[in-house]
Design an enzyme around this catalytic site. Structure first.
Site, PDB file in Angstrom:
ATOM      1  N   TYR A 135     -23.510  24.400  19.385  1.00 16.54           N
ATOM      2  CA  TYR A 135     -24.510  23.999  20.375  1.00 16.54           C
ATOM      3  C   TYR A 135     -25.077  25.254  21.049  1.00 16.54           C
ATOM      4  O   TYR A 135     -24.630  26.376  20.792  1.00 16.54           O
ATOM      5  CB  TYR A 135     -23.876  23.037  21.385  1.00 16.54           C
ATOM      6  CG  TYR A 135     -23.424  21.731  20.755  1.00 16.54           C
ATOM      7  CD1 TYR A 135     -24.317  20.960  20.003  1.00 16.54           C
ATOM      8  CD2 TYR A 135     -22.123  21.273  20.886  1.00 16.54           C
ATOM      9  CE1 TYR A 135     -23.915  19.764  19.413  1.00 16.54           C
ATOM     10  CE2 TYR A 135     -21.715  20.074  20.302  1.00 16.54           C
ATOM     11  CZ  TYR A 135     -22.609  19.324  19.564  1.00 16.54           C
ATOM     12  OH  TYR A 135     -22.216  18.142  18.971  1.00 16.54           O
ATOM     13  N   ASP A 146     -12.511  -3.567   5.048  1.00 18.61           N
ATOM     14  CA  ASP A 146     -11.549  -2.532   5.399  1.00 18.61           C
ATOM     15  C   ASP A 146     -10.788  -3.000   6.636  1.00 18.61           C
ATOM     16  O   ASP A 146     -11.045  -4.087   7.168  1.00 18.61           O
ATOM     17  CB  ASP A 146     -12.230  -1.173   5.611  1.00 18.61           C
ATOM     18  CG  ASP A 146     -13.296  -1.221   6.692  1.00 18.61           C
ATOM     19  OD1 ASP A 146     -13.403  -2.250   7.392  1.00 18.61           O
ATOM     20  OD2 ASP A 146     -14.040  -0.232   6.835  1.00 18.61           O
TER      21      ASP A 146
HETATM   22  P1  FAD Z   1      -3.475  -7.267   3.653  1.00 12.58           P
HETATM   23  O1  FAD Z   1      -3.244  -5.973   4.312  1.00 12.58           O
HETATM   24  O2  FAD Z   1      -3.640  -7.291   2.196  1.00 12.58           O
HETATM   25  O3  FAD Z   1      -2.255  -8.231   4.052  1.00 12.58           O
HETATM   26  C1  FAD Z   1      -2.061  -9.487   3.474  1.00 12.58           C
HETATM   27  C2  FAD Z   1      -0.604  -9.883   3.605  1.00 12.58           C
HETATM   28  O4  FAD Z   1      -0.446 -11.246   3.258  1.00 12.58           O
HETATM   29  C3  FAD Z   1       0.319  -9.103   2.702  1.00 12.58           C
HETATM   30  O5  FAD Z   1       1.330  -8.462   3.471  1.00 12.58           O
HETATM   31  C4  FAD Z   1       0.918 -10.166   1.773  1.00 12.58           C
HETATM   32  O6  FAD Z   1       2.275  -9.909   1.452  1.00 12.58           O
HETATM   33  C5  FAD Z   1       0.795 -11.421   2.614  1.00 12.58           C
HETATM   34  N1  FAD Z   1       0.732 -12.681   1.867  1.00 12.58           N
HETATM   35  C6  FAD Z   1      -0.141 -13.042   0.899  1.00 12.58           C
HETATM   36  N2  FAD Z   1       0.079 -14.304   0.502  1.00 12.58           N
HETATM   37  C7  FAD Z   1       1.122 -14.766   1.235  1.00 12.58           C
HETATM   38  C8  FAD Z   1       1.816 -16.017   1.307  1.00 12.58           C
HETATM   39  N3  FAD Z   1       1.472 -17.084   0.580  1.00 12.58           N
HETATM   40  N4  FAD Z   1       2.857 -16.138   2.167  1.00 12.58           N
HETATM   41  C9  FAD Z   1       3.232 -15.090   2.948  1.00 12.58           C
HETATM   42  N5  FAD Z   1       2.586 -13.892   2.924  1.00 12.58           N
HETATM   43  C10 FAD Z   1       1.557 -13.747   2.089  1.00 12.58           C
HETATM   44  N6  FAD Z   1      -8.714   0.448   5.240  1.00 12.58           N
HETATM   45  C11 FAD Z   1      -9.293   1.175   6.169  1.00 12.58           C
HETATM   46  O7  FAD Z   1     -10.027   0.639   7.001  1.00 12.58           O
HETATM   47  N7  FAD Z   1      -9.098   2.518   6.257  1.00 12.58           N
HETATM   48  C12 FAD Z   1      -8.301   3.170   5.384  1.00 12.58           C
HETATM   49  O8  FAD Z   1      -8.151   4.390   5.468  1.00 12.58           O
HETATM   50  C13 FAD Z   1      -7.661   2.417   4.384  1.00 12.58           C
HETATM   51  N8  FAD Z   1      -6.869   3.021   3.478  1.00 12.58           N
HETATM   52  C14 FAD Z   1      -6.284   2.279   2.521  1.00 12.58           C
HETATM   53  C15 FAD Z   1      -5.493   2.916   1.588  1.00 12.58           C
HETATM   54  C16 FAD Z   1      -4.871   2.201   0.598  1.00 12.58           C
HETATM   55  C17 FAD Z   1      -4.037   2.912  -0.405  1.00 12.58           C
HETATM   56  C18 FAD Z   1      -5.045   0.785   0.532  1.00 12.58           C
HETATM   57  C19 FAD Z   1      -4.374  -0.019  -0.538  1.00 12.58           C
HETATM   58  C20 FAD Z   1      -5.858   0.153   1.438  1.00 12.58           C
HETATM   59  C21 FAD Z   1      -6.483   0.887   2.432  1.00 12.58           C
HETATM   60  N9  FAD Z   1      -7.325   0.287   3.364  1.00 12.58           N
HETATM   61  C22 FAD Z   1      -7.911   1.036   4.342  1.00 12.58           C
HETATM   62  C23 FAD Z   1      -7.664  -1.135   3.277  1.00 12.58           C
HETATM   63  C24 FAD Z   1      -6.879  -1.958   4.294  1.00 12.58           C
HETATM   64  O9  FAD Z   1      -5.513  -1.691   4.175  1.00 12.58           O
HETATM   65  C25 FAD Z   1      -7.207  -3.419   4.096  1.00 12.58           C
HETATM   66  O10 FAD Z   1      -8.573  -3.635   4.319  1.00 12.58           O
HETATM   67  C26 FAD Z   1      -6.420  -4.289   5.067  1.00 12.58           C
HETATM   68  O11 FAD Z   1      -5.041  -4.095   4.884  1.00 12.58           O
HETATM   69  C27 FAD Z   1      -6.755  -5.755   4.885  1.00 12.58           C
HETATM   70  O12 FAD Z   1      -5.987  -6.458   5.804  1.00 12.58           O
HETATM   71  P2  FAD Z   1      -5.548  -7.983   5.577  1.00 12.58           P
HETATM   72  O13 FAD Z   1      -4.650  -8.280   6.716  1.00 12.58           O
HETATM   73  O14 FAD Z   1      -6.732  -8.815   5.373  1.00 12.58           O
HETATM   74  O15 FAD Z   1      -4.753  -8.004   4.211  1.00 12.58           O
HETATM   75  P1  NAP Z   2     -14.395   0.086  -2.708  1.00 10.15           P
HETATM   76  O1  NAP Z   2     -14.504   1.214  -1.773  1.00 10.15           O
HETATM   77  O2  NAP Z   2     -15.378  -1.004  -2.671  1.00 10.15           O
HETATM   78  O3  NAP Z   2     -14.359   0.708  -4.168  1.00 10.15           O
HETATM   79  C1  NAP Z   2     -14.248  -0.050  -5.345  1.00 10.15           C
HETATM   80  C2  NAP Z   2     -14.551   0.835  -6.549  1.00 10.15           C
HETATM   81  O4  NAP Z   2     -14.429   0.072  -7.719  1.00 10.15           O
HETATM   82  C3  NAP Z   2     -15.940   1.416  -6.542  1.00 10.15           C
HETATM   83  O5  NAP Z   2     -15.829   2.769  -6.914  1.00 10.15           O
HETATM   84  C4  NAP Z   2     -16.697   0.611  -7.605  1.00 10.15           C
HETATM   85  O6  NAP Z   2     -17.595   1.552  -8.154  1.00 10.15           O
HETATM   86  C5  NAP Z   2     -15.589   0.158  -8.541  1.00 10.15           C
HETATM   87  N1  NAP Z   2     -15.789  -1.162  -9.115  1.00 10.15           N
HETATM   88  C6  NAP Z   2     -16.161  -2.295  -8.466  1.00 10.15           C
HETATM   89  N2  NAP Z   2     -16.193  -3.326  -9.319  1.00 10.15           N
HETATM   90  C7  NAP Z   2     -15.833  -2.848 -10.538  1.00 10.15           C
HETATM   91  C8  NAP Z   2     -15.686  -3.437 -11.833  1.00 10.15           C
HETATM   92  N3  NAP Z   2     -15.902  -4.715 -12.037  1.00 10.15           N
HETATM   93  N4  NAP Z   2     -15.321  -2.638 -12.837  1.00 10.15           N
HETATM   94  C9  NAP Z   2     -15.104  -1.329 -12.645  1.00 10.15           C
HETATM   95  N5  NAP Z   2     -15.231  -0.724 -11.450  1.00 10.15           N
HETATM   96  C10 NAP Z   2     -15.588  -1.477 -10.403  1.00 10.15           C
HETATM   97  O7  NAP Z   2     -12.981  -0.597  -2.548  1.00 10.15           O
HETATM   98  P2  NAP Z   2     -11.529   0.001  -2.567  1.00 10.15           P
HETATM   99  O8  NAP Z   2     -11.486   1.404  -3.007  1.00 10.15           O
HETATM  100  O9  NAP Z   2     -10.755  -1.006  -3.337  1.00 10.15           O
HETATM  101  O10 NAP Z   2     -11.107  -0.072  -1.054  1.00 10.15           O
HETATM  102  C11 NAP Z   2     -10.952  -1.326  -0.383  1.00 10.15           C
HETATM  103  C12 NAP Z   2     -11.367  -1.206   1.058  1.00 10.15           C
HETATM  104  O11 NAP Z   2     -10.489  -0.350   1.742  1.00 10.15           O
HETATM  105  C13 NAP Z   2     -12.757  -0.632   1.211  1.00 10.15           C
HETATM  106  O12 NAP Z   2     -13.454  -1.306   2.220  1.00 10.15           O
HETATM  107  C14 NAP Z   2     -12.511   0.777   1.643  1.00 10.15           C
HETATM  108  O13 NAP Z   2     -13.522   1.252   2.509  1.00 10.15           O
HETATM  109  C15 NAP Z   2     -11.208   0.670   2.382  1.00 10.15           C
HETATM  110  N6  NAP Z   2     -10.514   1.955   2.274  1.00 10.15           N
HETATM  111  C16 NAP Z   2     -10.912   2.933   3.094  1.00 10.15           C
HETATM  112  C17 NAP Z   2     -10.316   4.163   2.980  1.00 10.15           C
HETATM  113  C18 NAP Z   2     -10.709   5.278   3.913  1.00 10.15           C
HETATM  114  O14 NAP Z   2     -10.152   6.353   3.788  1.00 10.15           O
HETATM  115  N7  NAP Z   2     -11.590   5.082   4.851  1.00 10.15           N
HETATM  116  C19 NAP Z   2      -9.361   4.400   2.029  1.00 10.15           C
HETATM  117  C20 NAP Z   2      -8.995   3.365   1.189  1.00 10.15           C
HETATM  118  C21 NAP Z   2      -9.601   2.144   1.313  1.00 10.15           C
HETATM  119  P3  NAP Z   2     -18.683   1.206  -9.261  1.00 10.15           P
HETATM  120  O15 NAP Z   2     -19.149  -0.180  -8.935  1.00 10.15           O
HETATM  121  O16 NAP Z   2     -19.738   2.265  -9.119  1.00 10.15           O
HETATM  122  O17 NAP Z   2     -17.958   1.329 -10.543  1.00 10.15           O
END
Ligand code: FAD
Ligand code: NAP
Ligand code: SF4
Length: 632
Positions: free
Chosen positions: A125, A617
């Protein structure tokens, strides 16, 4: 002590952007008229009335070359790499105006009831651009020698002090390590700190990094209190109190900083969005109940840059306190929440706090849902804190926990619940690619949990957030640098010990190459990783690029077989001879339970990933669940 967000001392130093209705955005605020001062009085009166011992200071932020404003000004007409406009060079009269405007703004702040001002002299800045040769190419008394380049900052402080008198806090925010190649040397920083103290600063606040530099300083991959050692050095140079900041998100971290003598005061910003009661809870020894800032930037900075109202991923009430509220319910219900991911947990927290009798089910043995996967990714350790917070909330609000229990609709009907909230999350999408059942194909859940072996040559299908996280995990060697300040410094080419110019000049990042060869791919023809968060995505792209991960876009998947992954790129066939193909191709909602409940005529709501998996997310999941629980 509260310090406000940045307020410009004049038109040219601020932002001219407005919302869709043409109202200036909060960040566009300026203070240089009596009328504007009257508006500030509402704030200071409210603060002093609520907490007579609390000081509130106005932050004076002249954005200089970073002003989102056609009238932007700077010492020299040097456009910043991240600036929207080319700034006009200030002449002598213009310089005098900027100094006078700072002094007048401080006078108005005092009139409006503030206890002090914080003047931003850092980050790229206006004040900081006078200090550095690349942005100050002047040959008059404001440029050239360091003494000349320092003159503007010193004059601003001197004139502000002169304008406000003795009993008023004047904080100078210094770039204690600007992370710029050829940036400020340690000697220059020490000289400046002493000079502003001499000129009337009553405190110095240390800031790190210019916004255009390419070292992360607030992302979740940055270790806690990574920079307080630099503050300590500044503290050794001056006799006024020194403030530190950046990635200090919990009281114990702040206490350790103070105990180590690194700073006299600790400043926190985002942690107050995550939990407005942080200080109160700390004072009452209720640390377990603090909703911790996980440094994701998803709802605060990323919103601010997109012109959206700031909020917080873990606390959707932040900046929505007048519209998202809840109190005790007058009609307590017996509610089952199925799924203990972020959506189910936030619903259960709010509903139970309101007095509903909540039972929370999860098929897994632990709460957290997909956050249990996220927390395993190096650099995402903070996600543990969110789970810890929810655990404390479940206990505090006496939620009945049924873990390790996959419930079905009949069991819920038999248990006599008034209402069921289905938060069952998602199931990973299995893309329709011939060979998707081949033994070399691994889903992201198995890849993260280590349930299946991952080979040396890997194709990752899907380059969204999860594709990037999985690639980080499988290419990461050794300890997570988010847990080790020295390792972090090496990874980003920062020399804390010797403090060369900018802290980075001549220091090469130490890249720990992966012994895996990885191709991270997507079908879109946009650059890989473009969809990641604006303020954090670049860090992930840089790290994986340095590690040698191959980013491939515009891919058409053809088949997977013993040879590997066959694709078309620009219509041309290509085979990636990989051992493993990891699928990170998005998700589908897990709605089976909801459909069954509907068939049985049960009152039910769908939330989180179970409601909508596309672009779902944690921010959206928590926000939706909180709104619904506030209204039930
Ligand atoms: P989930 O977290 O999927 O929880 C659903 C729960 O329901 C699970 O614990 C499952 O065991 C339970 N369940 C399902 N069916 C049943 C049943 N019949 N009886 C009892 N329990 C059941 N999002 C971000 O915003 N920022 C991030 O940086 C980010 N990083 C991520 C990194 C990774 C590696 C992953 C995998 C996801 C990430 N996400 C991130 C995405 C985020 O975690 C999800 O959007 C979020 O967890 C969704 O929340 P949810 O409560 O809808 O579902
Ligand atoms: P996402 O960000 O929507 O990415 C899905 C990926 O799969 C895209 O690269 C997409 O790219 C590909 N894809 C979609 N449909 C497909 C198909 N039919 N065949 C092949 N490729 C396909 O979702 P996500 O990585 O699963 O994450 C889930 C949620 O968690 C998102 O909302 C994400 O923002 C959140 N999250 C956030 C962070 C973070 O650090 N902020 C980290 C992890 C997860 P193309 O369609 O171009 O192939
Ligand atoms: Fe912290 Fe993320 Fe909330 Fe911003 S959105 S305050 S970084 S938890």
């Amino acid at each position: 002590m509260i310090i406000t967000g940045g307020i410009s001392p004049n038109e040219e130093g601020g932002m001219a952007i407005t919302d869709e209705q043409g109202n200036p955005l909060a960040s566009a605020s300026k203070l240089n008229t009596q009328e504007e001062a009257a508006g500030h009085r509402m704030v200071t009166d409210a603060v002093h009335e609520a907490a007579p011992d609390c000081k509130i200071c106005l932050q004076i932020l002249h954005m200089g070359a970073l002003a989102y404003n056609e009238g932007a000004v700077a010492p020299s007409p040097v456009r910043s790499r991240i600036g929207a406009f080319s700034p006009a060079e200030l002449d002598e009269e213009g310089i005098e105006k900027q100094i006078a405007d700072h002094a007048y703004c401080a006078t108005l702040a005092k009139q409006s009831g503030y206890d002090g001002v914080e003047i931003i002299g850092s980050a790229g800045y206006l004040l900081s651009t006078f200090l550095v040769e690349k942005t100050n190419q002047r040959t008059d008394q404001w440029g050239g020698s360091y003494e000349n380049r320092m003159r503007f900052s010193v004059e601003v402080i001197r004139r502000v002090r002169e304008a406000v008198g003795k009993d008023f806090i004047v904080i100078f925010r210094i770039a204690a390590m600007d992370m710029l190649e050829g940036g400020m040397s340690w000697e220059e920083i020490a000289l400046l700190a002493k000079a502003v103290e001499q000129a009337g600063a009553s405190m110095i606040s240390t800031h790190f990094v210019w916004h255009e530099a390419q070292v992360p300083t607030i992302a979740t991959m940055v270790p806690r209190r990574a920079f307080t050692g630099v503050t300590k050095r500044v503290r050794g140079e001056v006799s006024v109190p020194v403030i530190t900041s950046n990635r200090i998100n919990m009281p114990d971290v702040a206490e350790a900083v103070l105990a180590d003598g690194d700073a006299d005061l600790v400043s926190m910003a985002r942690p107050m969005l995550a939990d407005a009661e942080l200080v109160k809870k700390a004072a009452e020894g209720r640390t377990e109940e603090i909703n911790t800032c996980i440094a994701c930037n998803q709802a605060c900075l990323d919103h601010a840059f997109a012109g959206k109202t700031t909020s917080c991923l873990v606390n959707p009430r932040a900046c929505h306190e007048t519209v998202l509220n809840w109190g005790p319910t007058e009609q307590p219900k017996k509610i089952a929440v199925v799924g203990a991911g972020p959506a189910g947990l936030s619903y259960a927290t709010v509903a139970a706090e309101r007095g509903h009798a909540v039972t929370l089910y999860d098929a897994a043995d632990e709460i957290g849902g997909q956050f249990n996967l996220a927390k395993q990714v190096p650099g995402k350790e903070e996600f543990h804190e969110t789970i810890r917070y929810y655990r404390a909330m479940m206990t505090k609000h006496e939620v009945t926990m049924c873990l390790g229990e996959k419930v079905d609709a009949q069991a819920l009907v038999d248990a006599g619940f008034d209402h069921v909230v289905v938060a069952t999350g998602i199931s990973p999408r299995a893309p329709d690619i011939p060979g998707i059942d081949h033994e070399k194909v691994v889903g992201y859940i198995d890849a993260i949990r280590g349930n299946k072996p991952i080979g040396q040559k890997v194709a990752v299908i899907g380059a969204g957030g999860i594709g990037f996280d999985v690639t980080e995990l499988i290419t990461h060697q050794g300890k997570s640098s988010a847990l080790d300040i020295e390792l972090f410094a090496k990874e980003w080419g920062v020399d804390f010990d010797n403090h060369p110019r900018g802290g980075v000049t001549g220091v090469e990042p130490v890249v720990i190459k992966s012994d895996r060869e990885v191709w991270l791919m997507q079908r879109k023809d946009t650059p890989v990783g473009r969809g990641l968060g604006k303020t954090t995505g670049w860090t992930k792209r840089i790290l994986l690029n340095r590690r040698g991960v191959n980013m491939v876009n515009a891919v058409e998947y053809v088949r997977i077989d013993d040879l590997g992954l066959h694709v078309l790129i620009g219509g041309q066939p290509k085979t990636f001879e990989v051992d493993t193909v990891i699928i990170c191709a998005g998700q589908l909602p897990e709605r089976g339970l909801y459909d069954d409940l509907m068939t049985k005529g049960m009152s039910a709501d769908l939330i989180g990933g179970a409601y909508e998996a596309v672009e779902l997310d944690a921010k959206t999941a928590i926000n939706q669940a909180t709104h619904l629980a506030a209204a039930v």
